[in-house]
Design an enzyme around this catalytic site. Structure first.
Site, PDB file in Angstrom:
ATOM      1  N   GLY B 147       0.825  -1.202   0.000  1.00 14.02           N
ATOM      2  CA  GLY B 147       0.000   0.000   0.000  1.00 14.02           C
ATOM      3  C   GLY B 147       0.853   1.242   0.000  1.00 14.02           C
ATOM      4  O   GLY B 147       2.050   1.213   0.310  1.00 14.02           O
ATOM      5  N   CYS B 148       0.235   2.365  -0.353  1.00 12.22           N
ATOM      6  CA  CYS B 148       0.976   3.621  -0.455  1.00 12.22           C
ATOM      7  C   CYS B 148       1.473   4.083   0.913  1.00 12.22           C
ATOM      8  O   CYS B 148       2.663   4.361   1.093  1.00 12.22           O
ATOM      9  CB  CYS B 148       0.113   4.690  -1.108  1.00 12.22           C
ATOM     10  SG  CYS B 148      -1.531   4.878  -0.403  1.00 12.22           S
ATOM     11  N   TYR B 149       0.567   4.160   1.893  1.00 11.85           N
ATOM     12  CA  TYR B 149       0.988   4.578   3.233  1.00 11.85           C
ATOM     13  C   TYR B 149       2.011   3.602   3.830  1.00 11.85           C
ATOM     14  O   TYR B 149       3.022   4.026   4.387  1.00 11.85           O
ATOM     15  CB  TYR B 149      -0.215   4.674   4.172  1.00 11.85           C
ATOM     16  CG  TYR B 149      -1.138   5.837   3.933  1.00 11.85           C
ATOM     17  CD1 TYR B 149      -0.689   7.152   4.015  1.00 11.85           C
ATOM     18  CD2 TYR B 149      -2.490   5.626   3.676  1.00 11.85           C
ATOM     19  CE1 TYR B 149      -1.554   8.225   3.828  1.00 11.85           C
ATOM     20  CE2 TYR B 149      -3.371   6.699   3.491  1.00 11.85           C
ATOM     21  CZ  TYR B 149      -2.894   7.991   3.574  1.00 11.85           C
ATOM     22  OH  TYR B 149      -3.754   9.045   3.403  1.00 11.85           O
ATOM     23  N   THR B 151       4.223   1.752   2.371  1.00 11.50           N
ATOM     24  CA  THR B 151       5.535   1.902   1.737  1.00 11.50           C
ATOM     25  C   THR B 151       6.313   3.054   2.371  1.00 11.50           C
ATOM     26  O   THR B 151       7.480   2.899   2.765  1.00 11.50           O
ATOM     27  CB  THR B 151       5.375   2.151   0.223  1.00 11.50           C
ATOM     28  OG1 THR B 151       4.774   0.992  -0.362  1.00 11.50           O
ATOM     29  CG2 THR B 151       6.714   2.417  -0.442  1.00 11.50           C
TER      30      THR B 151
END
Lengths: 344, 344, 344, 344
Positions: B147-149, B151
């Site tokens: 996921g973006c957060y 990472t």
């Protein structure tokens, strides 16, 4: 009421003009500037045409003494050279800068990198957080109007610390501000092409509002806090959100925290406590003097997340200054400030 | 290399097209959609005219088997119904959604409010964080792209926790994201007039990326974290900043923390460790696959502030997915990804 | 290929670095500055860390002569003092400023308020609009890279004027630009808090690109135009839209105008002609070298509305400069420029 | 004064609430909605907590008759089904939609693609442009509040056309609006990630405000105009700029045009005529009811550039509606509207 605004072309000054123009008890607004004079303020800021067309005046003590209230919205270190000479001479004094907020001159100097104001003036200054200091404000000679970040942070944390519901020794506040907090002076950081579509952290662990927050917590709750505090720049003009974190204390519950806030602020016209909002936003208070607060307890971690939002130019500066003026002058606390937020 | 993108009109899909169009080893890009078919993708998104003018195709397993790599950039619960049937049939599989990231189906269900993917598929899935999982990725059949957060958060915290420099039981991450993370579906929350000039917190203490972060910390460091994690919406399109806080452990110093990061990522092309930057911004990595990290120790509080920034669509989604593709296919890890950030 | 960029910290210079870093024929990029030296460019612009870490160099003619191509992205009046000495000494020269664009020195002086460049250098300079000047560009010693507004305006108007489909004596162009066109120097106009949520017109009827547009129309179509041209600042970083208006000539129809554009640009890789788009946007070309054009005839008024969009830093500056470099050096015209726009 | 707002959750309705909350003669605000009922408006819009906490009510004619003024801020075609039944029954009626603006039903139908309002109601409706229609407004039963674009365009053009200073047969208006003009309904066009950093033209030559502008010019000046009119979407929430172009007529000069505007509006509190401003911006009027105008004659082309700015939600909608209410009710024309623009 004759009002003087020193530093009228700064954003705090411009916002004072916006509020005071429709204030029911204000008849005259005089604008002063140390750097620019004899030019019409509406020449520099076209939005003021037909509203305030008179000229910026130089700062002369005798001229200022004739006014009923003098606001200073000046850079660090300026008000401390002007206001001490005015104390006791007539006008009520309200400083929007940080010059008179820090009681300990060594701490001021360490965080501001500036010579502190004269000690006796600092000692006379009352910290103008009306929801916590109302009686003292009403009798003050000089108001140290709180900083924007401290206002948002303190209003949300003070009741919870005072009631022993969160642990003040493990406080974290992650604060975010619109760009107007940086003032009207152009710089690389606030250059549109570089700040737009960008989110930044600045002054990591080093913002000068830290001692102001810690000092006020200790004064008002008698508990000694240890706060990690950071500040971020949001690509927008107005608005502050302070997201604070702390472990719960003494087995405190969601209900207890929410009730502590609701009880504390039940009679305060500018603080609104929210419940169960899935989204919480700075625009709820845009252009108004409100501080909106919500607390969410996380049973999984046994910690609280405390969110508060203000308009940094209103409750974080000019709005709170006018609220203080109202108290100083015996007006209704909401006079001139009963404004509906611009949600759009 | 023939590439298939399922969910090509989503933002992850569009960003994959942007990267893969100039990737040196990609010859064909096929676009699939479960909701829209037989319309040219360039009819819907005019920026793709003359770049990809062929039509969106329906999702047919036999058609997908002929491809070398299949990416899924679909809403929660979709990839888990498509990809299991493709495992072992030929194409490398890279899922950008959260369907295969959480090992424990009960935890998945609790946080995603969705039926979990088939257990055997989840067990085969490799968590695609290349800086920490490179060997497993190179041999994977199915990649669960992070996921973006997670990472942004993990890349900055993992070395510090692993080296015992911060206390994992007192972690706080305050994360901020541009709006593209919310996807391409219009909603009141993402309506321009209401989101512009606005900063919001959402899913307080309840974001579904929390178990992904905690699971990965535990797996990769063998230490059990307790994380308070919150997410905010910034009025900008791209960019994530994760500001993390933790008490220092074992008397750790500024130098030790910075060195731990520099050492860990010395050979990683997409992680850059910074020192002493007074301002740290998401635009440093805009449009690129970089993750930039800075840590600042606060001796006053004995705590660390750890900041990391990524482009949520690149290192937080499509860029990392292509990095994983490069590893899966034996290409240079930076193929197609050696892009200079758009600082302006 | 060894490339030199003079004015590398300006936005044109930074965008050249972004493009040339991934250009297949470029091996070395050298950065020069007249105002800043001996500091790493990545110290000033953190997005360049690990990408270009060498230092800004002073401008020395002997040093520049060793390079294959020299770009100047400098303020008005600077390139005209540097480049004449380099003509014929080796490097191909491409100036992104307006110094060599205006053939008549009196007109240059009147609109730029600056001393014109040496006349022989101006006469040698080729106006670098590749879609109209390709053969001359291929043999040029010095390229005057077109202005951002002129590029958008000319590419859309030239075919219609040349084919006699609109009346060149009644031209109106209403142009809008993102703020990066104003360069990297902070000012009150580009101060975030004042420009955000704001739309402005500036230099009313007086923009220095007017003579460049009129001169080029006359040169390339042999028809004398009379153009009203105005420029507006949009609260965004990149992108230009030129909305042009003119009466139809000779009974021209929607089909004729669209066909004239399509025919003229059928073989041009960076011009895309659209039809019947209900919405037409600058983001269609964001970060790319495309110019997108649409014309809509209004039978009610017998006039045409002609819309064109470019990225002002790409097709309006650095992208077009690299396109010119490709032509000068005999590379594929699209080398390094085959970039997908960032629609999000 | 008891006020009713139908369509209170639309942006026109919300802005009416913002103004009327501090209006000196308003005692009660009732909110109505055809689509949502029995929910507190402050539940949907948190900025209204403690300001208006009562519920949205269904639309019942008998209920509406008890009110002093009824505003409709509804989508096209709604007010025309509600208001005719209220004419003559008591409340003053002010419609913010386009339902009653166009006198010719065939023209309404052609541009709005909607069934026109009943003819007798349209004939009773007075076009509420106070600077041009004051006496009729004061005696009206039903006000057709002008559109946002027409207000900006007409206030700037009418005096120049009426005095024969510009040629009405060669008019071009290039208009730009903030996104709030598109209303509160989410759509792909107004989705933050796609509209941010983007500038668009829409409804090319086809905006439904064209017949409203032409009809009003003809009615008020007795000259027949031919107008090319286009509309653009600016990535900001509030503000409209109309940039208009026309050839000068009868050898008119800069001084004559400026004087015509100054003379015409000398006694109008909400129109400000500017001179020689190098930059002219929508923020000059943000949040206020002002219309700011500047004209610049171009002797080179013998044409005029006429610029006007308004806040589309204020002078372009709710502000003008309250101005009309003030006139209808015999209040001071500026009651509740003497607001200082938010320059920041």
């Amino acid at each position: 009421m004759k009002i003087g605004i020193i530093g009228a072309t700064g954003y705090g000054g411009l916002e004072l003009i916006r509020i005071l123009h429709t204030h029911p008890h204000v008849t005259e607004i005089h604008v002063f500037s140390s750097s620019e004079q004899d030019i019409q303020i509406s020449n520099k800021y076209a939005h003021l045409v037909n509203i305030i067309d008179h000229s910026l005046q130089p700062i002369e003590i005798d001229r200022l003494k004739e006014l009923n209230v003098v606001f200073t919205g000046t850079p660090a270190g300026v008000a401390s050279t002007i206001l001490p000479a005015l104390i006791g001479t007539g006008p009520k004094l309200i400083d929007l800068s940080g010059d008179f907020r820090i009681q300990d001159p060594a701490i001021y100097e360490a965080w501001y990198n500036h010579k502190p104001a004269p000690t006796d003036a600092v000692q006379k200054a009352i910290y103008g957080l009306p929801e916590w200091n109302k009686p003292q404000i009403q009798n003050a000679e000089l108001i140290a109007n709180p900083g924007c970040y401290p206002t948002a942070t303190l209003l949300s944390l003070l009741p919870l610390i005072k009631e022993g519901l969160i642990d003040p020794s493990q406080l974290y506040t992650d604060a975010k501000s619109g760009v107007s907090g940086a003032g009207n002076k152009p710089s690389q950081l606030t250059h549109y092409s570089e700040l737009n579509e960008n989110f930044s952290i600045y002054k990591i662990n080093a913002h000068q509002h830290i001692p102001e927050i810690e000092q006020t917590i200790e004064t008002l709750t008698t508990k000694k806090p240890l706060l990690t505090f950071n500040t971020h720049l949001v690509p927008m003009t107005r608005g502050i959100m302070a997201t604070s974190y702390a472990p719960l204390a003494n087995g405190a519950t969601q209900q207890q925290l929410t009730e502590a806030l609701k009880t504390r602020y039940a009679n305060e016209p500018f603080v609104r406590i929210h419940d169960n909002k899935p989204v919480f936003s700075t625009k709820q208070v845009y252009g108004s003097n409100y501080c909106d607060i919500q607390v969410v307890v996380d049973p999984r971690t046994n910690r609280a997340t405390i969110v508060s939002v203000i308009d940094n130019l209103m409750k974080g500066a000019a709005g709170q200054a006018v609220q203080n003026m109202n108290l100083l002058c015996g007006f209704d606390e909401t006079a001139g400030l009963d404004l509906v937020p611009l949600m759009i």
